[in-house]
Design a protein around this motif. Sequence first.
Motif, PDB file in Angstrom:
ATOM      1  N   ALA A  86       0.795  -1.187  -0.030  1.00 12.20           N
ATOM      2  CA  ALA A  86      -0.015  -0.129   0.101  1.00 12.20           C
ATOM      3  C   ALA A  86       0.780   1.364  -0.016  1.00 12.20           C
ATOM      4  CB  ALA A  86      -0.959  -0.007   1.261  1.00 12.20           C
ATOM      5  N   ARG A  87       2.239   1.126   0.051  1.00  9.21           N
ATOM      6  CA  ARG A  87       2.854   2.297   0.410  1.00  9.21           C
ATOM      7  C   ARG A  87       2.729   3.455  -0.765  1.00  9.21           C
ATOM      8  NH1 ARG A  87       6.444  -1.007  -1.658  1.00  9.21           N
ATOM      9  NH2 ARG A  87       8.583  -0.254  -2.482  1.00  9.21           N
ATOM     10  N   ARG A  88       2.822   2.746  -2.108  1.00 14.07           N
ATOM     11  CA  ARG A  88       2.584   3.768  -3.179  1.00 14.07           C
ATOM     12  C   ARG A  88       1.454   4.360  -3.358  1.00 14.07           C
ATOM     13  NH1 ARG A  88       6.648   3.101  -6.516  1.00 14.07           N
ATOM     14  NH2 ARG A  88       7.656   1.357  -6.664  1.00 14.07           N
ATOM     15  N   GLY A  89       0.166   4.080  -2.536  1.00 15.49           N
ATOM     16  CA  GLY A  89      -0.942   4.675  -2.420  1.00 15.49           C
ATOM     17  C   GLY A  89      -0.727   6.053  -1.718  1.00 15.49           C
ATOM     18  N   GLY A  90       0.288   6.437  -1.077  1.00 12.93           N
ATOM     19  CA  GLY A  90       0.466   7.508  -0.436  1.00 12.93           C
ATOM     20  C   GLY A  90       0.540   7.265   1.089  1.00 12.93           C
ATOM     21  N   VAL A  91       1.171   8.196   1.696  1.00  7.20           N
ATOM     22  CA  VAL A  91       1.405   7.958   3.326  1.00  7.20           C
ATOM     23  C   VAL A  91       0.287   8.511   3.837  1.00  7.20           C
ATOM     24  CG1 VAL A  91       2.920   8.507   5.057  1.00  7.20           C
ATOM     25  CG2 VAL A  91       3.859   8.071   2.745  1.00  7.20           C
ATOM     26  N   ARG A  92      -0.237   7.824   5.056  1.00 12.58           N
ATOM     27  CA  ARG A  92      -1.313   8.238   5.531  1.00 12.58           C
ATOM     28  C   ARG A  92      -1.225   7.663   7.011  1.00 12.58           C
ATOM     29  NH1 ARG A  92      -1.663   4.078   2.372  1.00 12.58           N
ATOM     30  NH2 ARG A  92      -3.019   2.372   2.984  1.00 12.58           N
ATOM     31  N   GLY A  93      -2.097   8.309   7.721  1.00 11.41           N
ATOM     32  CA  GLY A  93      -2.114   7.893   9.165  1.00 11.41           C
ATOM     33  C   GLY A  93      -1.536   8.926   9.947  1.00 11.41           C
ATOM     34  N   PRO A  94      -1.735   8.730  11.520  1.00 14.88           N
ATOM     35  CA  PRO A  94      -1.168   9.760  12.215  1.00 14.88           C
ATOM     36  C   PRO A  94       0.174  10.166  12.231  1.00 14.88           C
ATOM     37  CG  PRO A  94      -2.504   8.103  13.462  1.00 14.88           C
ATOM     38  CD  PRO A  94      -2.250   7.511  12.046  1.00 14.88           C
ATOM     39  N   GLY A 122       1.560  11.236   9.741  1.00 15.20           N
ATOM     40  CA  GLY A 122       2.101  10.849   8.349  1.00 15.20           C
ATOM     41  C   GLY A 122       2.413   9.542   8.000  1.00 15.20           C
ATOM     42  N   GLY A 123       2.593   8.801   8.895  1.00 15.37           N
ATOM     43  CA  GLY A 123       2.902   7.272   8.669  1.00 15.37           C
ATOM     44  C   GLY A 123       2.238   6.374   8.193  1.00 15.37           C
ATOM     45  N   LEU A 124       2.735   5.530   7.490  1.00 16.62           N
ATOM     46  CA  LEU A 124       1.797   4.406   6.915  1.00 16.62           C
ATOM     47  C   LEU A 124       0.823   3.913   8.085  1.00 16.62           C
ATOM     48  CD1 LEU A 124       1.080   3.263   4.113  1.00 16.62           C
ATOM     49  CD2 LEU A 124       2.700   1.355   4.984  1.00 16.62           C
ATOM     50  N   GLY A 125      -0.152   3.152   8.143  1.00 19.66           N
ATOM     51  CA  GLY A 125      -1.101   2.756   8.887  1.00 19.66           C
ATOM     52  C   GLY A 125      -0.468   1.318   9.465  1.00 19.66           C
ATOM     53  N   VAL A 126       0.692   1.195   9.705  1.00 18.81           N
ATOM     54  CA  VAL A 126       1.093  -0.065  10.472  1.00 18.81           C
ATOM     55  C   VAL A 126       1.241   0.341  11.928  1.00 18.81           C
ATOM     56  CG1 VAL A 126       3.216  -1.529  10.545  1.00 18.81           C
ATOM     57  CG2 VAL A 126       2.859  -0.276   8.527  1.00 18.81           C
ATOM     58  N   ARG A 127      -0.145  -0.113  12.244  1.00 17.38           N
ATOM     59  CA  ARG A 127      -0.525   0.007  13.631  1.00 17.38           C
ATOM     60  C   ARG A 127      -1.396  -1.165  14.231  1.00 17.38           C
ATOM     61  NH1 ARG A 127       1.728   3.870  12.089  1.00 17.38           N
ATOM     62  NH2 ARG A 127       1.816   6.133  12.814  1.00 17.38           N
ATOM     63  N   PRO A 128      -1.578  -1.205  15.331  1.00 20.54           N
ATOM     64  CA  PRO A 128      -2.489  -2.421  15.720  1.00 20.54           C
ATOM     65  C   PRO A 128      -3.983  -2.511  15.038  1.00 20.54           C
ATOM     66  CG  PRO A 128      -1.311  -1.498  17.597  1.00 20.54           C
ATOM     67  CD  PRO A 128      -0.979  -0.579  16.564  1.00 20.54           C
ATOM     68  N   GLY A 129      -4.486  -1.326  14.389  1.00 15.92           N
ATOM     69  CA  GLY A 129      -5.446  -1.405  13.729  1.00 15.92           C
ATOM     70  C   GLY A 129      -5.532  -2.444  12.658  1.00 15.92           C
ATOM     71  N   MET A 130      -4.390  -2.657  12.096  1.00 12.76           N
ATOM     72  CA  MET A 130      -4.247  -3.511  10.927  1.00 12.76           C
ATOM     73  C   MET A 130      -4.355  -5.049  11.392  1.00 12.76           C
ATOM     74  SD  MET A 130      -1.439  -1.817   8.691  1.00 12.76           S
ATOM     75  CE  MET A 130      -1.514  -2.966   7.133  1.00 12.76           C
ATOM     76  N   ALA A 131      -4.052  -5.470  12.733  1.00 12.17           N
ATOM     77  CA  ALA A 131      -3.970  -6.751  13.223  1.00 12.17           C
ATOM     78  C   ALA A 131      -5.136  -7.365  13.235  1.00 12.17           C
ATOM     79  CB  ALA A 131      -3.263  -6.743  14.496  1.00 12.17           C
ATOM     80  N   PRO A 132      -6.310  -6.892  13.589  1.00 13.52           N
ATOM     81  CA  PRO A 132      -7.451  -7.639  13.631  1.00 13.52           C
ATOM     82  C   PRO A 132      -7.853  -8.077  12.364  1.00 13.52           C
ATOM     83  CG  PRO A 132      -7.794  -5.608  15.140  1.00 13.52           C
ATOM     84  CD  PRO A 132      -6.445  -5.654  14.324  1.00 13.52           C
TER      85      PRO A 132
END
Length: 106
Positions: free
Chosen positions: A63-71, A73-83
Amino acid sequence: MRSVAAPPTDDAAVIAASLDDPGRFAQVYEKHAGKLYGYAYRRVGREIAEDVVADAFVAAFRARRGGVRGPGGGLGVRPGMAPTAGRRARPARPQGAGRAPAGRLG
């Protein structure tokens, strides 16, 4: 004398740099994998947690080519992805499993 710029360390800059040098994405993994593993471990257990982390980072890398997003400016590699990854990794529970049959409360 010309100074050499230090490599970027914030997620947004590292992700942007990884578009030209995919190996740079390892910095994002190293920064976040431990926390994500801990979260996944608590949610789905040891046997599945590694798969959850791997799935989350593969999705983030793609997804990194789709643009940087998230708090921040970071990519959404956060616990929210784990569920989401955890649901893919766990075998589906048969419908009705763990529920009392209809009409019976105990």
